[in-house]
Design a protein around this motif. Structure first.
Motif, PDB file in Angstrom:
ATOM      1  N   ASN A  36       0.813  -1.217   0.000  1.00 52.34           N
ATOM      2  CA  ASN A  36       0.000   0.000   0.000  1.00 52.34           C
ATOM      3  C   ASN A  36       0.845   1.265   0.000  1.00 52.34           C
ATOM      4  O   ASN A  36       0.499   2.239  -0.654  1.00 52.34           O
ATOM      5  N   LYS A  57       0.429   4.127  -2.823  1.00 43.56           N
ATOM      6  CA  LYS A  57       0.103   5.527  -2.485  1.00 43.56           C
ATOM      7  C   LYS A  57       1.128   6.480  -3.081  1.00 43.56           C
ATOM      8  O   LYS A  57       0.776   7.536  -3.611  1.00 43.56           O
ATOM      9  N   TRP A 102       0.524   6.654  -6.792  1.00 41.78           N
ATOM     10  CA  TRP A 102      -0.687   7.448  -7.047  1.00 41.78           C
ATOM     11  C   TRP A 102      -0.366   8.935  -6.972  1.00 41.78           C
ATOM     12  O   TRP A 102      -0.807   9.725  -7.803  1.00 41.78           O
ATOM     13  N   SER A 103       0.427   9.329  -5.977  1.00 39.46           N
ATOM     14  CA  SER A 103       0.763  10.744  -5.807  1.00 39.46           C
ATOM     15  C   SER A 103       1.607  11.277  -6.964  1.00 39.46           C
ATOM     16  O   SER A 103       1.670  12.476  -7.178  1.00 39.46           O
ATOM     17  N   ASP A 121      -7.204   1.354   3.894  1.00 35.50           N
ATOM     18  CA  ASP A 121      -5.946   2.085   4.060  1.00 35.50           C
ATOM     19  C   ASP A 121      -5.530   2.751   2.753  1.00 35.50           C
ATOM     20  O   ASP A 121      -4.986   3.842   2.754  1.00 35.50           O
ATOM     21  N   GLY A 134      -7.030   6.454  -0.208  1.00 31.22           N
ATOM     22  CA  GLY A 134      -6.517   7.727  -0.699  1.00 31.22           C
ATOM     23  C   GLY A 134      -6.227   7.715  -2.185  1.00 31.22           C
ATOM     24  O   GLY A 134      -6.171   8.750  -2.818  1.00 31.22           O
ATOM     25  N   PHE A 135      -6.047   6.530  -2.771  1.00 34.80           N
ATOM     26  CA  PHE A 135      -5.820   6.498  -4.211  1.00 34.80           C
ATOM     27  C   PHE A 135      -7.036   6.012  -4.983  1.00 34.80           C
ATOM     28  O   PHE A 135      -6.948   5.681  -6.157  1.00 34.80           O
ATOM     29  N   TYR A 136      -8.206   5.995  -4.355  1.00 31.57           N
ATOM     30  CA  TYR A 136      -9.431   5.643  -5.083  1.00 31.57           C
ATOM     31  C   TYR A 136      -9.850   6.837  -5.935  1.00 31.57           C
ATOM     32  O   TYR A 136     -10.049   7.937  -5.425  1.00 31.57           O
TER      33      TYR A 136
END
Length: 141
Positions: free
Chosen positions: A52, A56, A59-60, A113, A116-118
């Protein structure tokens, strides 16, 4: 853009993958599997959300993360050992049901957890199911 991947084992994540790509560029899609145990050749034995943090981070930086789950056999044993009674999965009082619900809880916690990247409901989620039977056209469900 080209990115190459290779498996790397270390004490923190035995199945971590490292990327080799031009500086400042990232792959469009990054993926991981919450299954753990494949590195020993015995199939999935537990659920691990070790990746994860990497998802994340990706994704950022503009990558689209993907999560697969090759869940362990709730009846115990390898993936080739069938359940005696498939309906046991929906009964948390049975050993298989208890194991299955525990697996689902771990997967749900990992997905929560990683929320945040959904990307949101305006995107389509794709759900697939592996089916390993001699006649795939006979699969139901």
């Amino acid at each position: 853009m080209h990115a190459s991947w290779r498996s790397r084992r270390d004490s923190k994540s035995p199945r971590r993958r490292t990327r080799s790509s031009p500086p400042g560029q990232y792959p469009a899609i990054v993926a991981c599997d919450y299954a753990d145990g494949w590195v020993n050749g015995k199939g999935s034995t537990t659920v691990s959300t070790y990746c994860n943090g990497y998802l994340k981070e990706a994704w950022s930086k503009g990558s689209l993360p993907s999560v697969s789950v090759h869940a362990p056999n709730p009846g115990g044993g390898s993936m080739n050992v069938p359940l005696a009674d498939f309906s046991d999965l929906t009964n948390p009082a049975t050993p298989a049901g208890k194991a299955w619900h525990s697996t689902l809880d771990k997967v749900a916690a990992g997905l929560y957890d990683g929320a945040g990247f959904y990307p949101g409901s305006s995107y389509v989620d794709v759900v697939g199911l592996d089916c390993y039977i001699s006649d795939p056209m006979a699969a139901q469900g």
